[in-house]
Motif scaffolding. Sequence first.
Motif, PDB file in Angstrom:
ATOM      1  N   CYS A  57      58.607 -56.450 -64.016  1.00  0.00           N
ATOM      2  CA  CYS A  57      59.755 -56.789 -63.164  1.00  0.00           C
ATOM      3  C   CYS A  57      60.908 -55.865 -63.506  1.00  0.00           C
ATOM      4  O   CYS A  57      61.578 -56.054 -64.521  1.00  0.00           O
ATOM      5  CB  CYS A  57      60.144 -58.252 -63.382  1.00  0.00           C
ATOM      6  SG  CYS A  57      61.583 -58.763 -62.391  1.00  0.00           S
ATOM      7  N   GLU A  58      61.085 -54.856 -62.651  1.00  0.00           N
ATOM      8  CA  GLU A  58      62.183 -53.935 -62.868  1.00  0.00           C
ATOM      9  C   GLU A  58      62.512 -53.245 -61.532  1.00  0.00           C
ATOM     10  O   GLU A  58      61.690 -53.177 -60.632  1.00  0.00           O
ATOM     11  CB  GLU A  58      61.829 -52.892 -63.929  1.00  0.00           C
ATOM     12  CG  GLU A  58      60.581 -52.085 -63.611  1.00  0.00           C
ATOM     13  CD  GLU A  58      60.208 -51.129 -64.761  1.00  0.00           C
ATOM     14  OE1 GLU A  58      60.981 -51.038 -65.712  1.00  0.00           O
ATOM     15  OE2 GLU A  58      59.157 -50.495 -64.662  1.00  0.00           O
ATOM     16  N   SER A  59      63.712 -52.761 -61.433  1.00  0.00           N
ATOM     17  CA  SER A  59      64.149 -52.009 -60.260  1.00  0.00           C
ATOM     18  C   SER A  59      64.782 -50.714 -60.740  1.00  0.00           C
ATOM     19  O   SER A  59      65.753 -50.749 -61.495  1.00  0.00           O
ATOM     20  CB  SER A  59      65.158 -52.825 -59.437  1.00  0.00           C
ATOM     21  OG  SER A  59      65.650 -52.042 -58.381  1.00  0.00           O
ATOM     22  N   ASP A  60      64.206 -49.627 -60.286  1.00  0.00           N
ATOM     23  CA  ASP A  60      64.688 -48.326 -60.751  1.00  0.00           C
ATOM     24  C   ASP A  60      65.925 -47.863 -60.002  1.00  0.00           C
ATOM     25  O   ASP A  60      66.657 -47.001 -60.485  1.00  0.00           O
ATOM     26  CB  ASP A  60      63.589 -47.276 -60.594  1.00  0.00           C
ATOM     27  CG  ASP A  60      62.386 -47.593 -61.465  1.00  0.00           C
ATOM     28  OD1 ASP A  60      62.589 -48.224 -62.518  1.00  0.00           O
ATOM     29  OD2 ASP A  60      61.254 -47.215 -61.071  1.00  0.00           O
ATOM     30  N   THR A  61      66.162 -48.420 -58.837  1.00  0.00           N
ATOM     31  CA  THR A  61      67.219 -47.863 -57.996  1.00  0.00           C
ATOM     32  C   THR A  61      68.415 -48.782 -57.817  1.00  0.00           C
ATOM     33  O   THR A  61      69.465 -48.337 -57.361  1.00  0.00           O
ATOM     34  CB  THR A  61      66.652 -47.536 -56.601  1.00  0.00           C
ATOM     35  OG1 THR A  61      66.117 -48.731 -56.015  1.00  0.00           O
ATOM     36  CG2 THR A  61      65.560 -46.483 -56.689  1.00  0.00           C
ATOM     37  N   LEU A  62      68.274 -50.072 -58.122  1.00  0.00           N
ATOM     38  CA  LEU A  62      69.368 -51.013 -57.914  1.00  0.00           C
ATOM     39  C   LEU A  62      69.764 -51.668 -59.249  1.00  0.00           C
ATOM     40  O   LEU A  62      68.932 -51.833 -60.149  1.00  0.00           O
ATOM     41  CB  LEU A  62      68.959 -52.100 -56.915  1.00  0.00           C
ATOM     42  CG  LEU A  62      68.569 -51.627 -55.506  1.00  0.00           C
ATOM     43  CD1 LEU A  62      68.173 -52.820 -54.651  1.00  0.00           C
ATOM     44  CD2 LEU A  62      69.721 -50.862 -54.855  1.00  0.00           C
ATOM     45  N   ASP A  63      71.033 -52.048 -59.365  1.00  0.00           N
ATOM     46  CA  ASP A  63      71.562 -52.702 -60.569  1.00  0.00           C
ATOM     47  C   ASP A  63      72.073 -54.094 -60.215  1.00  0.00           C
ATOM     48  O   ASP A  63      72.621 -54.310 -59.134  1.00  0.00           O
ATOM     49  CB  ASP A  63      72.708 -51.884 -61.171  1.00  0.00           C
ATOM     50  CG  ASP A  63      72.228 -50.531 -61.677  1.00  0.00           C
ATOM     51  OD1 ASP A  63      71.121 -50.463 -62.235  1.00  0.00           O
ATOM     52  OD2 ASP A  63      72.974 -49.527 -61.481  1.00  0.00           O
TER      53      ASP A  63
END
Length: 897
Positions: free
Chosen positions: A190-196
């Motif tokens: 579970c991770e998002s490389d483009t959003l914070d």
Amino acid sequence: MERSSSAAILTAMLLLTIASPLASAAVSVSLSANPTAQEATTDDDAEYDIIVTNDGDEDISVSLSTQQGNDCNGFSSSLDTFQVSVNEGESETVKLTVTVNDQADGDCETTVNAQATGGLGSPASDDVTVTTTAGDGGGLYSVKLTTDEQLKTYDGDSTESDSVVWDVEVENNGEQQANVQLEMTSDSDCESDTLDATVDPQVLQLDPEDKETVEVTVDVPDGSSTEAGDHCFILKATVTNDPNAADQAEDNITLTLKIPERKECEPDLQFTSHSLDPGASATNSFEVENIGNTEWTVTANAQAQDSEHDISGWIDFDSPLSKLLSEPGGSQDSHTFTFSVTPDDSVESGTQVGIKIQGRAGTSVGCEQILTVTVGQSHEASMTLSKNKLSNVEPGSSDTVSVQITNRGNGMETMSIGATGLPPGWQISFSQTSVTIGSSHSGNNKETVTAEVFVPEDASAAEDTVITFTVGRGGGSTPYDTKDLTVSVAARHSVTTSILSAQQTGKTGQTVQFPIDVTNSGNIQDTFKLLACDPGDQTGCNSPMWESSFSDSQGNTITQIVLNPGQMQTVFLDILVEGEEDADSASVLARIAIYGSTESDEHTLSVVVSNYNYAMAISPQSPGEVPDQIEATLPPGGSMIAAFWVENTGDYPGGDNAVITVTGMESSVLRTITVEGVEIEGTMTLGMGERALVEVQLEVLEGVANGVAGVVKVSASSEKNTAQSTSVNIIVEVRTIHDLRFTLEGEDEQTAEYPDKAYFTLYITNHGNIAEDVEVISSESLRGWAVNVDFDEFELEPGSTKEVQVSVTPPSDLLDDDTYLFTVTVQPEGLAVAGEPIDLTVTSEMPSTFIGLSEEMAQALVYGSIVLGAILVIVLFFRSRSENRRIAEALENQFED
């Protein structure tokens, strides 16, 4: 299903799409879970969002089921629904609930299976597995995170910065006060490389059983242009005042932001409009650029802007029809489709038809641009006749037929109606020769006219006449349609006969011949019976007193002849002279009858016994190389006179009557016979051995075409022996001859002293065979020279000559000798090709003296002028010098003062 497994499947599907950009629509489904692992207690169930995503090209129906692993004693699972429908490119969420009882221990894996079916493709399936851990629940220190919606789908349609917010409830479900630290974390699943994502507040103090809501915010800076797919975030809550530092109480919750795929493109048509006639084609191109947030396969499509217009077949795209576009910014993020536009005539001429040229993602439109096609006019018509045949039309009468014209084109049009195949003398009269008819879409596209067919008196009934009706645009263009009308003429039987003389003489035992011209004056081929009868027999046709029969020009005995309509044949009634005494006579009735009809013609002819010879001879007054032949070339409307000697060569002392006939070219040439200026009917009396000059005038009718030729035969015979004749042939050719010639009196070069004129004299003779309107034209005047013709236009009869004088005037400002060359052309008016030019030259010389003075006087005048000029210069010099002196003295006095 684990994230790595889902990624492998998506990668495989992407490779398949690249390899086969033209693949047909397919059914595809994928499952994901949020979260993928959770703790459940007897007080709190574990809940999972099962996301069903349709990533195929068809709307699908999905059946769901659950299955638990072998180590799931005390665990049970349920779905809030087992059947969902998912549109193409969209997702649906189903709630999975896992409960535990007191016997539950450890971990339990629950697998959700999906079976998808669609309209065209084969069924597809997928599954996802979640892990539930049985927990004790409660305790001194404990924290729990909950939210109403762990999965959110971004619904913004702007490409500008945006954000998504979750409200997460933080609960102290322990027995002690809890200091809770909140933070955003991630793991490999579970991770998002483009959003914070951020959480606010980050620290909470909660009493037992207290709850407080915090906000988790995910910034979406590119809005709907953000990379499509699931973006996963983990919110972790830790009880920082839990004395068990090695295993402080904590909880986490997974939040997923789904960015829908945006399959959009920027369109660019090479041409936004075309003006085309039906059936005509034009080429165009349609460029699409990916401005979406994912790679996708674009398919070219055309659709009418107005549903009333059927554009099927108008747009033809070149292959390939589909293309995979990479994500924006990639090397393959645009593509150009080429296509041709070919409208038909299904719309009214002049209609502007809007066509949506689209780039489609499956059934949805990624982009489109309007192409406007202005449809021109198609030209087509059909013709029907009220009847296809007119039967037994009487010669000299008419019959009618109705002609219906149907406009099958897409615009109002004026059409011409005509007919071809008419024999000479036939005529057709239309009630209208042109009609203006509405288009095939107007409901008023038919018009009926009446055609009246006139059949001449001499129309042949031998065979049917086929008349072809035409309808078209006129001007010699190919007709839109033709229809044939067959006309049969009623048969008419008629016979006409003529003889030169009703009485002849002959010697005993001699066979006397009477020439009889038999003409089929009917309109159908007929057989004619030749009968020699006793004139006194009223009951039938008994044999005459003297033996009689018929023969042809070769001397063969005949009893009948066959003639086509208008055909003429000369037959001879042969009568054997059986009388012995001078002046004995007999009569024979010559009857010419048509088989199968009552039509006939007859003559009563008589033969008188005589021992004298009767004969006439004819010869040209001015014979040519061939004694019995004259050649003549005449223009239409032209005439000639030919003179002949006619001589009585018989031996009857009382003289004889000469019969003069002129035959041949009856439809083209008029003829007149005169003797000593008096017109005769063709018979004249001549004594034995006497001869007379006979003039035959031939006049070609106006309108006879050049090139027509034929023979006119002039014959002479004795009235008592018409079977024996002599003749002269006049070979007539109808041809217009333009032949103007001129002769120049004197030389073609002349010299004149300035300012005298030069004169040329021409004699123009018409050597043609037609009166000419003559033009005398000079070339364009140059350098001030002038050419004048005293008679520049006049009429000149054949064989006539006209004197014409040409005067040439030199320029008025001539300073030196000059030679002028010019051309004079003599031609029939408006017929330069028949002209004859001549080049003439004039030289104008300056006189040897200067303005009329002698050379000595002119020289003295020059010297005097020089002396006078010198004196004038000296006077001016001294006068200027004196003036300068006075000015200087005046200035000097001014300075002294």
